[in-house]
Structure formats: C-alpha cells, structure tokens
Design a protein around this motif. Structure first.
Motif, PDB file in Angstrom:
ATOM      1  N   SER A 189       3.518   4.554 -10.736  1.00  0.00           N
ATOM      2  CA  SER A 189       2.699   4.206  -9.556  1.00  0.00           C
ATOM      3  C   SER A 189       1.616   3.173  -9.834  1.00  0.00           C
ATOM      4  O   SER A 189       0.778   2.917  -8.976  1.00  0.00           O
ATOM      5  CB  SER A 189       2.059   5.461  -8.951  1.00  0.00           C
ATOM      6  OG  SER A 189       3.059   6.372  -8.546  1.00  0.00           O
ATOM      7  N   LYS A 190       1.619   2.583 -11.019  1.00  0.00           N
ATOM      8  CA  LYS A 190       0.598   1.593 -11.360  1.00  0.00           C
ATOM      9  C   LYS A 190       1.217   0.193 -11.480  1.00  0.00           C
ATOM     10  O   LYS A 190       2.116  -0.020 -12.275  1.00  0.00           O
ATOM     11  CB  LYS A 190      -0.090   1.968 -12.669  1.00  0.00           C
ATOM     12  CG  LYS A 190      -0.870   3.267 -12.606  1.00  0.00           C
ATOM     13  CD  LYS A 190      -1.545   3.554 -13.939  1.00  0.00           C
ATOM     14  CE  LYS A 190      -2.343   4.860 -13.875  1.00  0.00           C
ATOM     15  NZ  LYS A 190      -3.006   5.167 -15.176  1.00  0.00           N
ATOM     16  N   GLN A 231      -2.847  -6.905  -1.050  1.00  0.00           N
ATOM     17  CA  GLN A 231      -2.697  -6.764   0.398  1.00  0.00           C
ATOM     18  C   GLN A 231      -1.320  -7.249   0.834  1.00  0.00           C
ATOM     19  O   GLN A 231      -0.622  -7.947   0.103  1.00  0.00           O
ATOM     20  CB  GLN A 231      -3.789  -7.573   1.115  1.00  0.00           C
ATOM     21  CG  GLN A 231      -5.203  -7.199   0.748  1.00  0.00           C
ATOM     22  CD  GLN A 231      -5.596  -5.817   1.229  1.00  0.00           C
ATOM     23  OE1 GLN A 231      -5.167  -5.378   2.304  1.00  0.00           O
ATOM     24  NE2 GLN A 231      -6.419  -5.115   0.456  1.00  0.00           N
ATOM     25  N   THR A 265       2.083   1.470  -3.805  1.00  0.00           N
ATOM     26  CA  THR A 265       1.025   1.767  -4.761  1.00  0.00           C
ATOM     27  C   THR A 265      -0.323   1.732  -4.048  1.00  0.00           C
ATOM     28  O   THR A 265      -0.958   0.675  -3.959  1.00  0.00           O
ATOM     29  CB  THR A 265       1.061   0.769  -5.943  1.00  0.00           C
ATOM     30  OG1 THR A 265      -0.088   0.930  -6.756  1.00  0.00           O
ATOM     31  CG2 THR A 265       1.188  -0.662  -5.467  1.00  0.00           C
ATOM     32  N   PRO A 266      -0.769   2.861  -3.506  1.00  0.00           N
ATOM     33  CA  PRO A 266      -1.987   2.918  -2.680  1.00  0.00           C
ATOM     34  C   PRO A 266      -3.251   2.448  -3.390  1.00  0.00           C
ATOM     35  O   PRO A 266      -4.125   1.843  -2.761  1.00  0.00           O
ATOM     36  CB  PRO A 266      -2.088   4.407  -2.323  1.00  0.00           C
ATOM     37  CG  PRO A 266      -0.705   4.932  -2.486  1.00  0.00           C
ATOM     38  CD  PRO A 266      -0.112   4.168  -3.614  1.00  0.00           C
ATOM     39  N   ASP A 267      -3.364   2.723  -4.671  1.00  0.00           N
ATOM     40  CA  ASP A 267      -4.589   2.394  -5.401  1.00  0.00           C
ATOM     41  C   ASP A 267      -4.531   0.991  -5.986  1.00  0.00           C
ATOM     42  O   ASP A 267      -4.563   0.789  -7.206  1.00  0.00           O
ATOM     43  CB  ASP A 267      -4.834   3.419  -6.509  1.00  0.00           C
ATOM     44  CG  ASP A 267      -5.024   4.820  -5.957  1.00  0.00           C
ATOM     45  OD1 ASP A 267      -5.586   4.945  -4.857  1.00  0.00           O
ATOM     46  OD2 ASP A 267      -4.582   5.769  -6.617  1.00  0.00           O
ATOM     47  N   THR A 268      -4.440  -0.002  -5.124  1.00  0.00           N
ATOM     48  CA  THR A 268      -4.381  -1.380  -5.569  1.00  0.00           C
ATOM     49  C   THR A 268      -5.190  -2.258  -4.635  1.00  0.00           C
ATOM     50  O   THR A 268      -5.356  -1.943  -3.463  1.00  0.00           O
ATOM     51  CB  THR A 268      -2.935  -1.895  -5.631  1.00  0.00           C
ATOM     52  OG1 THR A 268      -2.931  -3.266  -6.059  1.00  0.00           O
ATOM     53  CG2 THR A 268      -2.265  -1.807  -4.276  1.00  0.00           C
ATOM     54  N   GLY A 269      -5.665  -3.361  -5.150  1.00  0.00           N
ATOM     55  CA  GLY A 269      -6.401  -4.309  -4.328  1.00  0.00           C
ATOM     56  C   GLY A 269      -5.488  -5.305  -3.645  1.00  0.00           C
ATOM     57  O   GLY A 269      -5.949  -6.144  -2.859  1.00  0.00           O
ATOM     58  N   LYS A 300       0.825  -1.213   0.000  1.00  0.00           N
ATOM     59  CA  LYS A 300       0.000   0.000   0.000  1.00  0.00           C
ATOM     60  C   LYS A 300       0.859   1.262   0.000  1.00  0.00           C
ATOM     61  O   LYS A 300       0.442   2.307  -0.505  1.00  0.00           O
ATOM     62  CB  LYS A 300      -0.916   0.005   1.224  1.00  0.00           C
ATOM     63  CG  LYS A 300      -2.003  -1.065   1.198  1.00  0.00           C
ATOM     64  CD  LYS A 300      -3.018  -0.822   0.097  1.00  0.00           C
ATOM     65  CE  LYS A 300      -4.165  -1.820   0.192  1.00  0.00           C
ATOM     66  NZ  LYS A 300      -5.143  -1.645  -0.906  1.00  0.00           N
TER      67      LYS A 300
END
Length: 245
Positions: A195-196, A144, A138-142, A135
């Motif tokens: 960032s992706k 964990q 790359t905060p915008d990821t599913g 996270k």
C-alpha cells in the motif's frame, strides 16, 4: 435523441453531488475549450468556453474512446434508480482540470470530477486501458488525480499523470518571452508494495533490484524478450511476468 436521453439519464445525480471545488487548472484561469462546470438541473454539465492564451496538452489522449466508469458510491439517477457504474459511454480524461469528459452527443460534453470516480476504462482498437483514482489505491499519499494501472499484484506498477504549467513571461518593453500559458502533460512511474507508493525510475538495474527475490528469472525474461524497459508495454510485460511467478 434516444442516445442523448440515455446519456442524460446515466449522468443525472443529486444536486449536492455536483458542487465540487474548482480544480487547479480552473484556479489559474486555464480553460481547456470545454469551460467551467455549472450545476444545471442536477446534471454534470459543461458549457464551451474558448481561451486564446493557453496552448499545450490537456488530455491523456485527446481522442474520444468508448469506455466505462465506476463511481465511489451509488448515485441517484433518472427514475430514482441508484447505480455506481456507467457503461457504453464515450470519454476522455482532462488531466489539467482533473475531470472525466463524457460526450453525450456532438458538441455536448458533460464532466465528472475525479473526486467521484473510483476507476474508468477506455477501449481502443481492441485494447483497453484501466485508470484508477490514486486515492483509492493508496490513500496516504500526496498524489492527486488518476493513474494508469499497468500491472497489478505483489508489485503494482502505475503511471501517474500530471500537468506541468508554465506561466506567461512576456516582457512588453523588450518584446521577448512567451505570451501564452503553456501546459505540458507529464508523468511518473510509481510502484506500490504493501500500500505504499515509491517513485520508480525505469531501468534494468532498478527492475532487478526491485525484484531481487526472482532476479535470475526476471533477468532471463528480459534477455529472452529483448526488453529495453523504455516503454509502458515493456515495463508492463516484465511486471506481469514477476507478479505471475
């Protein structure tokens, strides 16, 4: 005793900080042999719990290694001091329960939930491995948990670890099937650019397509070093070469 007190001091945090939600591993009732986390005097604490119906792999590496930890934010520690770092500790990462186990002394294991961790490093025979909360990368990821950072730069290569759980399917009427819950460690490569994160299936064709702007140099490097691209080290070396060009 001095060593124990130093570890105790390093892991003493505010009571509110340790009231984390149960992990997926705990939710399905899968124990790792180290038990559930309970709040004991504001300390990350783990009491041993045995389970006879769970088999498999729970750790990135089941052996204990010297390491260091960087927390997301400073925590109040022994004596009222605040720090966001722990160093010179003995650790291993439990993928199933998504937590870092810290060995205070023999048979005394403390845990830090991954939600508090920014990164950690382990040392083994002169080499080190760096793991980062996915996270924070790359905060915008599913995705964990944590990932191992194999190479950083224009193209960041990570290895994301995850548990693969197979539930019991025993049929008592026929005496067939598996009585145990089976856990297997699984992993995928991802490449982070801008960032992706994109899932990456390692291979020469995929590498060259990804590094098209330096294709000739990378292809020459692969040939010269006879890189099969079938190991973490091969991939790390190729990505390091590209990121330094």
């Amino acid at each position: 005793m001095k060593y124990f007190l130093s570890i105790l001091a390093a892991l003493t945090c505010s009571v509110g900080a340790v009231k984390a939600q149960l992990s997926e591993g705990t939710k399905v009732g899968v124990a790792t042999g180290k038990g559930l986390n309970t709040d004991r005097s504001g300390v990350f604490w783990s009491s041993p719990t045995e389970s006879s119906n769970v088999i498999g792999d729970f750790y990135i590496d089941s052996l204990w290694h010297e390491g260091s930890v960087k927390l997301n934010a400073p925590m109040t520690q022994f004596g009222g001091m605040e720090s966001d770092s722990l160093a010179g500790i003995t650790i291993r990462y439990n993928v199933l329960n998504d937590e870092l186990e810290v060995l205070a002394k023999k048979n005394d294991v403390r845990v830090i939930k991954s939600s508090y961790i920014k990164s950690f490093e382990t040392k083994n025979s002169g080499t080190s491995q760096r793991f980062v909360s996915i996270k924070s990368l790359t905060p915008d990821t599913g995705l964990q948990g944590v990932c191992e950072v194999l190479s950083s730069g224009k193209l960041t290569l990570i290895k994301h670890y995850k548990p693969k759980i197979t539930k019991p399917n025993y049929n008592p009427g026929f005496g067939t099937g598996q009585k145990n819950t089976i856990v297997r460690l699984d992993s995928d490569y991802y490449v982070i650019a801008n960032s992706k994160p994109e899932k990456f299936n390692a291979g020469k064709k995929a590498v060259l397509a990804l590094m098209a702007d330096k294709e000739k140099e990378v292809e020459a490097y692969i040939k010269e070093n006879k890189a099969t691209l079938k190991s973490d080290l091969d991939l790390k070396n190729v990505f390091d070469f590209y990121n330094k060009k």
